[in-house]
Design a protein around this motif. Sequence first.
Motif, PDB file in Angstrom:
ATOM      1  N   GLY A   4     -30.172   9.842 -42.201  1.00 60.73           N
ATOM      2  CA  GLY A   4     -30.232   9.793 -40.751  1.00 60.73           C
ATOM      3  C   GLY A   4     -30.359   8.359 -40.261  1.00 60.73           C
ATOM      4  N   LYS A   5     -29.439   7.958 -39.412  1.00 62.95           N
ATOM      5  CA  LYS A   5     -29.390   6.566 -38.957  1.00 62.95           C
ATOM      6  C   LYS A   5     -29.734   6.473 -37.477  1.00 62.95           C
ATOM      7  N   ILE A   6     -30.718   5.614 -37.144  1.00 67.96           N
ATOM      8  CA  ILE A   6     -31.067   5.342 -35.758  1.00 67.96           C
ATOM      9  C   ILE A   6     -30.138   4.251 -35.232  1.00 67.96           C
ATOM     10  N   GLU A   7     -29.514   4.509 -34.116  1.00 66.53           N
ATOM     11  CA  GLU A   7     -28.565   3.559 -33.544  1.00 66.53           C
ATOM     12  C   GLU A   7     -29.260   2.591 -32.584  1.00 66.53           C
ATOM     13  N   TYR A   8     -30.206   1.803 -33.103  1.00 63.95           N
ATOM     14  CA  TYR A   8     -30.919   0.817 -32.295  1.00 63.95           C
ATOM     15  C   TYR A   8     -30.774  -0.571 -32.904  1.00 63.95           C
ATOM     16  N   ILE A   9     -30.942  -1.585 -32.075  1.00 64.82           N
ATOM     17  CA  ILE A   9     -30.848  -2.974 -32.539  1.00 64.82           C
ATOM     18  C   ILE A   9     -31.867  -3.272 -33.624  1.00 64.82           C
ATOM     19  N   ASN A  10     -33.056  -2.642 -33.544  1.00 65.71           N
ATOM     20  CA  ASN A  10     -34.115  -3.001 -34.501  1.00 65.71           C
ATOM     21  C   ASN A  10     -33.790  -2.646 -35.940  1.00 65.71           C
ATOM     22  N   TYR A  37     -30.807   9.407 -32.050  1.00 64.89           N
ATOM     23  CA  TYR A  37     -32.035   8.744 -31.629  1.00 64.89           C
ATOM     24  C   TYR A  37     -33.217   9.345 -32.390  1.00 64.89           C
ATOM     25  N   PRO A  38     -34.381   8.666 -32.392  1.00 72.98           N
ATOM     26  CA  PRO A  38     -35.490   9.059 -33.281  1.00 72.98           C
ATOM     27  C   PRO A  38     -35.935  10.510 -33.195  1.00 72.98           C
ATOM     28  N   SER A  39     -36.183  11.052 -31.991  1.00 71.96           N
ATOM     29  CA  SER A  39     -36.726  12.407 -31.919  1.00 71.96           C
ATOM     30  C   SER A  39     -35.730  13.448 -32.427  1.00 71.96           C
ATOM     31  N   LYS A  40     -34.429  13.196 -32.253  1.00 69.53           N
ATOM     32  CA  LYS A  40     -33.408  14.117 -32.792  1.00 69.53           C
ATOM     33  C   LYS A  40     -33.404  14.054 -34.312  1.00 69.53           C
ATOM     34  N   LEU A  41     -33.523  12.858 -34.871  1.00 74.90           N
ATOM     35  CA  LEU A  41     -33.572  12.721 -36.329  1.00 74.90           C
ATOM     36  C   LEU A  41     -34.843  13.346 -36.897  1.00 74.90           C
ATOM     37  N   ASN A  42     -35.933  13.292 -36.121  1.00 76.81           N
ATOM     38  CA  ASN A  42     -37.163  13.968 -36.560  1.00 76.81           C
ATOM     39  C   ASN A  42     -36.884  15.440 -36.847  1.00 76.81           C
ATOM     40  N   LYS A  43     -36.203  16.099 -35.921  1.00 74.25           N
ATOM     41  CA  LYS A  43     -35.904  17.524 -36.086  1.00 74.25           C
ATOM     42  C   LYS A  43     -34.979  17.751 -37.275  1.00 74.25           C
ATOM     43  N   ASP A  44     -33.957  16.916 -37.377  1.00 74.56           N
ATOM     44  CA  ASP A  44     -33.032  17.054 -38.506  1.00 74.56           C
ATOM     45  C   ASP A  44     -33.750  16.868 -39.832  1.00 74.56           C
ATOM     46  N   PHE A  45     -34.699  15.939 -39.853  1.00 80.75           N
ATOM     47  CA  PHE A  45     -35.457  15.679 -41.079  1.00 80.75           C
ATOM     48  C   PHE A  45     -36.392  16.845 -41.402  1.00 80.75           C
ATOM     49  N   ALA A  52     -33.006  11.823 -45.828  1.00 86.18           N
ATOM     50  CA  ALA A  52     -33.872  10.655 -45.655  1.00 86.18           C
ATOM     51  C   ALA A  52     -33.490   9.915 -44.381  1.00 86.18           C
ATOM     52  N   GLY A  53     -34.343   8.974 -43.989  1.00 86.77           N
ATOM     53  CA  GLY A  53     -34.051   8.144 -42.827  1.00 86.77           C
ATOM     54  C   GLY A  53     -35.312   7.456 -42.345  1.00 86.77           C
ATOM     55  N   PHE A  54     -35.153   6.578 -41.364  1.00 85.44           N
ATOM     56  CA  PHE A  54     -36.304   5.976 -40.704  1.00 85.44           C
ATOM     57  C   PHE A  54     -36.787   6.971 -39.656  1.00 85.44           C
ATOM     58  N   ILE A  55     -37.853   7.660 -39.996  1.00 83.97           N
ATOM     59  CA  ILE A  55     -38.373   8.752 -39.181  1.00 83.97           C
ATOM     60  C   ILE A  55     -39.553   8.248 -38.346  1.00 83.97           C
ATOM     61  N   SER A  56     -39.669   8.734 -37.103  1.00 87.31           N
ATOM     62  CA  SER A  56     -40.823   8.372 -36.281  1.00 87.31           C
ATOM     63  C   SER A  56     -42.108   8.607 -37.060  1.00 87.31           C
ATOM     64  N   SER A  57     -43.058   7.698 -36.928  1.00 80.77           N
ATOM     65  CA  SER A  57     -44.289   7.787 -37.723  1.00 80.77           C
ATOM     66  C   SER A  57     -45.029   9.098 -37.518  1.00 80.77           C
ATOM     67  N   ILE A  58     -44.982   9.626 -36.307  1.00 75.23           N
ATOM     68  CA  ILE A  58     -45.704  10.877 -36.044  1.00 75.23           C
ATOM     69  C   ILE A  58     -45.087  12.038 -36.829  1.00 75.23           C
ATOM     70  N   ALA A  59     -43.762  12.043 -36.984  1.00 73.38           N
ATOM     71  CA  ALA A  59     -43.095  13.092 -37.773  1.00 73.38           C
ATOM     72  C   ALA A  59     -43.174  12.792 -39.255  1.00 73.38           C
ATOM     73  N   GLY A  60     -43.326  11.516 -39.607  1.00 78.20           N
ATOM     74  CA  GLY A  60     -43.455  11.134 -41.005  1.00 78.20           C
ATOM     75  C   GLY A  60     -44.814  11.444 -41.596  1.00 78.20           C
ATOM     76  N   TYR A  61     -45.712  11.980 -40.788  1.00 79.34           N
ATOM     77  CA  TYR A  61     -47.063  12.323 -41.262  1.00 79.34           C
ATOM     78  C   TYR A  61     -47.012  13.292 -42.448  1.00 79.34           C
ATOM     79  N   TYR A  62     -46.129  14.263 -42.356  1.00 77.70           N
ATOM     80  CA  TYR A  62     -46.048  15.271 -43.418  1.00 77.70           C
ATOM     81  C   TYR A  62     -45.515  14.655 -44.711  1.00 77.70           C
ATOM     82  N   SER A  63     -44.576  13.743 -44.595  1.00 79.79           N
ATOM     83  CA  SER A  63     -44.079  13.034 -45.772  1.00 79.79           C
ATOM     84  C   SER A  63     -45.169  12.154 -46.361  1.00 79.79           C
ATOM     85  N   TYR A  64     -45.974  11.575 -45.489  1.00 83.35           N
ATOM     86  CA  TYR A  64     -47.116  10.754 -45.909  1.00 83.35           C
ATOM     87  C   TYR A  64     -48.088  11.583 -46.758  1.00 83.35           C
ATOM     88  N   LEU A  65     -48.358  12.799 -46.326  1.00 81.28           N
ATOM     89  CA  LEU A  65     -49.273  13.672 -47.077  1.00 81.28           C
ATOM     90  C   LEU A  65     -48.681  14.081 -48.430  1.00 81.28           C
TER      91      LEU A  65
END
Length: 227
Positions: A4-10, A37-45, A52-65
């Motif tokens: 999952g790719k976020i289409e942002y400059i960062n 965009y991030p929230s859409k990729l959160n759902k896809d993830f 895989a992808g750069f997932i919003s930190s709040i959604a990445g909580y489960y991966s963190y655990l």
Amino acid sequence: MRFGKIEYINLLPFDVFMKAYPMTSGTKKFLQLKKSYPSKLNKDFLFKRIDAGFISSIAGYYSYLKDKTTDSGIIAKNSVWSVIIIPNTESEDYQSATSNALCKVLNLKGEVLIGDRALSYRYKGGEHIDMGEIWYKKRHLPFVFGRFCFNAYGDFYKNISSAFNQKKIKLPHYIIMQYSKKVSIPKKYILQYLEHIYYKIGPKEQLGLKSFYRELLFKKIKKPTRF
């Protein structure tokens, strides 16, 4: 492999890195298929429509655990420029669950604006509050806005993360100019913005994440879920 790719400059430095990373052309093609965009990729993830992808930190909580994370993220130490509150009627940004949650954690009021739209607004001189700056003043820790997480092919993505963290990326002029034209922001301003972003997660960044997660629990802020 579905990335999952976020289409942002960062994430321009990561895009440039991936184009040069040694892998088959077929694999590279698959890694470019899912863009949003991030929230859409959160759902896809969360629904495992992407691996895989750069997932919003709040959604990445489960991966963190589950220890399904890499040591790469989208990080700011102090001001971030592209995650802001503007003086409009209080509202959330549909593109980012993490930024909406951070607004609540920081007890800020106004309209949440993120990404390239926020950067454009700031460039034009719009009144705003920088959430990265407020977080750092209160916590003295960097804020991790997104994290490179995975559902599958963990070793493959960890190797990419490790190589990316060690690489100093030089952005080609033509790529910056493409984005400059797309978002109507000068090249110089884009480069200044990218100086506020870095990607390697170390001990302080881990502490920043843990502090954010504690605040979510304390304030009973819900994380994105599949249902």
